[in-house]
Design an enzyme around this catalytic site. Structure first.
Site, PDB file in Angstrom:
ATOM      1  N   ARG A 101     -25.965 -50.794 -31.181  1.00 28.29           N
ATOM      2  CA  ARG A 101     -27.141 -50.221 -30.517  1.00 28.29           C
ATOM      3  C   ARG A 101     -28.247 -51.262 -30.603  1.00 28.29           C
ATOM      4  O   ARG A 101     -28.749 -51.555 -31.698  1.00 28.29           O
ATOM      5  CB  ARG A 101     -27.557 -48.916 -31.191  1.00 28.29           C
ATOM      6  N   HIS A 128     -26.552 -46.380 -21.478  1.00 25.67           N
ATOM      7  CA  HIS A 128     -26.075 -45.563 -22.596  1.00 25.67           C
ATOM      8  C   HIS A 128     -24.773 -44.880 -22.168  1.00 25.67           C
ATOM      9  O   HIS A 128     -24.726 -43.665 -21.967  1.00 25.67           O
ATOM     10  CB  HIS A 128     -27.161 -44.550 -22.967  1.00 25.67           C
ATOM     11  N   GLN A 131     -23.183 -41.745 -24.080  1.00 30.08           N
ATOM     12  CA  GLN A 131     -23.895 -40.493 -23.829  1.00 30.08           C
ATOM     13  C   GLN A 131     -23.402 -39.841 -22.547  1.00 30.08           C
ATOM     14  O   GLN A 131     -23.073 -38.655 -22.503  1.00 30.08           O
ATOM     15  CB  GLN A 131     -25.406 -40.777 -23.714  1.00 30.08           C
ATOM     16  N   ASP A 226     -34.753 -36.673 -20.073  1.00 28.20           N
ATOM     17  CA  ASP A 226     -34.668 -37.544 -21.250  1.00 28.20           C
ATOM     18  C   ASP A 226     -36.100 -37.838 -21.707  1.00 28.20           C
ATOM     19  O   ASP A 226     -37.075 -37.588 -20.983  1.00 28.20           O
ATOM     20  CB  ASP A 226     -33.905 -38.833 -20.872  1.00 28.20           C
ATOM     21  N   CYS A 267     -30.190 -35.490 -23.529  1.00 30.24           N
ATOM     22  CA  CYS A 267     -29.327 -36.229 -24.463  1.00 30.24           C
ATOM     23  C   CYS A 267     -29.816 -36.128 -25.907  1.00 30.24           C
ATOM     24  O   CYS A 267     -29.052 -36.385 -26.831  1.00 30.24           O
ATOM     25  CB  CYS A 267     -29.241 -37.680 -24.031  1.00 30.24           C
ATOM     26  N   ARG A 295     -20.325 -35.766 -27.953  1.00 29.87           N
ATOM     27  CA  ARG A 295     -20.366 -37.196 -28.287  1.00 29.87           C
ATOM     28  C   ARG A 295     -19.231 -37.522 -29.270  1.00 29.87           C
ATOM     29  O   ARG A 295     -18.583 -38.559 -29.169  1.00 29.87           O
ATOM     30  CB  ARG A 295     -21.722 -37.548 -28.930  1.00 29.87           C
TER      31      ARG A 295
HETATM   32  N1  NVA Z   1     -33.676 -43.008 -23.299  1.00 31.17           N
HETATM   33  C1  NVA Z   1     -33.590 -42.700 -24.698  1.00 31.17           C
HETATM   34  C2  NVA Z   1     -32.234 -42.207 -25.071  1.00 31.17           C
HETATM   35  C3  NVA Z   1     -32.109 -41.779 -26.499  1.00 31.17           C
HETATM   36  C4  NVA Z   1     -30.738 -41.380 -26.862  1.00 31.17           C
HETATM   37  C5  NVA Z   1     -33.961 -43.912 -25.528  1.00 31.17           C
HETATM   38  O1  NVA Z   1     -33.597 -45.034 -25.162  1.00 31.17           O
HETATM   39  O2  NVA Z   1     -34.617 -43.741 -26.539  1.00 31.17           O
HETATM   40  N1   CP Z   2     -28.452 -39.148 -27.732  1.00 32.68           N
HETATM   41  C1   CP Z   2     -28.417 -40.123 -28.666  1.00 32.68           C
HETATM   42  O1   CP Z   2     -27.843 -41.208 -28.459  1.00 32.68           O
HETATM   43  O2   CP Z   2     -29.024 -39.782 -29.820  1.00 32.68           O
HETATM   44  P1   CP Z   2     -29.374 -40.762 -31.041  1.00 32.68           P
HETATM   45  O3   CP Z   2     -30.471 -41.669 -30.595  1.00 32.68           O
HETATM   46  O4   CP Z   2     -29.775 -39.840 -32.143  1.00 32.68           O
HETATM   47  O5   CP Z   2     -28.136 -41.543 -31.390  1.00 32.68           O
END
Ligand code: NVA
Ligand code: CP
Length: 317
Positions: A101, A128, A131, A226, A267, A295
């Site tokens: 990540r 992502h 997700q 989101d 998400c 997930r």
């Molecule tokens: N768009 C959000 C998704 C979190 C799972 C982010 O990047 O924080």
């Molecule tokens: N939806 C998602 O990826 O959540 P986290 O940021 O908690 O991993």
């Protein structure tokens, strides 16, 4: 060797068979208890996480494997003492699969270039995929199909989840509508939109960008939103973003326009009173915790698929 970088690279049949396998894993998890035996997953995190971190670790452990949480800020890479190429070449000598990540998508692509084991995108600023694969499983579980459904997305659309939805929905025969402000900073990246439109045309479905939430919601089967403050957005942007994005909040008036059987998705993490109201996310149409659960199942299927296509089996017994 295969990696999961973006859903642009994965075809409809591959996604469908992945969903089938995830559904089987969900139904009979005990059949897979040795499927990752002696396999090691390294999880590199440059950003926070609840779902991705825990579901990947639980997934590996439930299948007889082992997962290592590796906080990038404590690594030589994070300290600027080692480069990406050396980091992943070393990890490739120890582990069987990497999930990362990261902020910059280009850095994930660089990992893929140097890794000799499969790499999974656990979220970048750009996409992502885990997700959205989990979301497709959720939608198919609840609606019984994907083909012909209309998903409407609300809010910040220059967004990793939105981009992954744009790659996936037209590919799976779904219509997608995006409701976002007209300013370029909230719009999906043009190359993603172009790819989505091309796939949609080929599959006889639609991709629409609208700047009005109520018309975007009309008749939708899935209402999706989101965070307005994704992990990579600086805190000082909050006030301006609230002003720009408030007209795209999912509230009762928006849900009212959708199909009477519509589901609400986010998400997560979510903030009540921001991208959706509490009554929507805590209401009867919300499936956000099914999304979170799925997930786990989809990521087990992703790991097994990639391990089966790995060019070398390091620690396999
Ligand atoms: N768009 C959000 C998704 C979190 C799972 C982010 O990047 O924080
Ligand atoms: N939806 C998602 O990826 O959540 P986290 O940021 O908690 O991993």
């Amino acid at each position: 060797m295969k990696h999961l970088v973006t859903l642009k690279d994965w075809d409809c049949d591959t996604i469908r068979s992945l969903l089938d396998r995830a559904a089987d894993i969900k139904k009979e998890p005990s059949r897979y208890r040795d499927a990752m035996r002696y396999r090691v997953l390294v999880m590199i995190f440059e950003k926070p996480s609840l779902r991705t971190r825990v579901s990947f670790e639980v997934g590996a452990v439930q299948m007889g494997g082992y997962a290592i949480y590796y906080d990038m800020s404590t690594s030589p890479l994070g300290a600027g003492k080692e480069n990406i190429a050396d980091t992943v070449r070393v990890l490739s000598r120890y582990a069987d699969i990497i999930m990362a990540r990261l902020f910059e998508h280009a850095k994930l692509e660089e990992m893929v270039r140097y890794s000799t084991i499969p790499v999974i995108n656990g979220l970048t600023d750009f996409s992502h995929p885990c997700q959205v694969l989990g979301d497709l499983l959720t939608i198919r579980d609840i609606k019984g199909r994907l083909q012909g459904l209309t998903l409407a997305y609300f809010g910040d659309a220059n967004n990793n989840v939105t981009h992954s939805l744009l790659f996936a929905c037209p590919k799976m025969g779904m219509n997608i509508r995006i409701a976002c402000p007209g300013k370029p900073r909230y719009m999906p990246q043009p190359a993603v939109l172009e790819e989505a439109r091309k796939t949609a045309e080929h599959n006889g479905v639609s991709v629409e960008i609208l700047h009005d939430a109520v018309s975007a919601a009309r008749g939708a089967d899935i209402v999706y939103t989101d965070s307005w403050m994704s992990y990579h957005i600086p805190a000082e942007e909050l006030e301006a973003r609230i002003g720009d994005l408030k007209p795209f909040q999912v509230n009762a008036a928006v849900m009212e326009q959708a199909d009477s059987d519509a589901i609400f998705m986010n998400c997560l993490p979510a903030l009540r009173g921001y991208e959706q109201t509490a009554e929507v996310i805590d209401g009867a149409q919300s499936v956000v915790f099914d999304q979170a659960e799925n997930r786990l199942h989809i990521q087990k299927a992703i790991m097994l698929y990639l391990l089966e296509h790995a060019s070398r089996n390091t620690s396999a017994a």
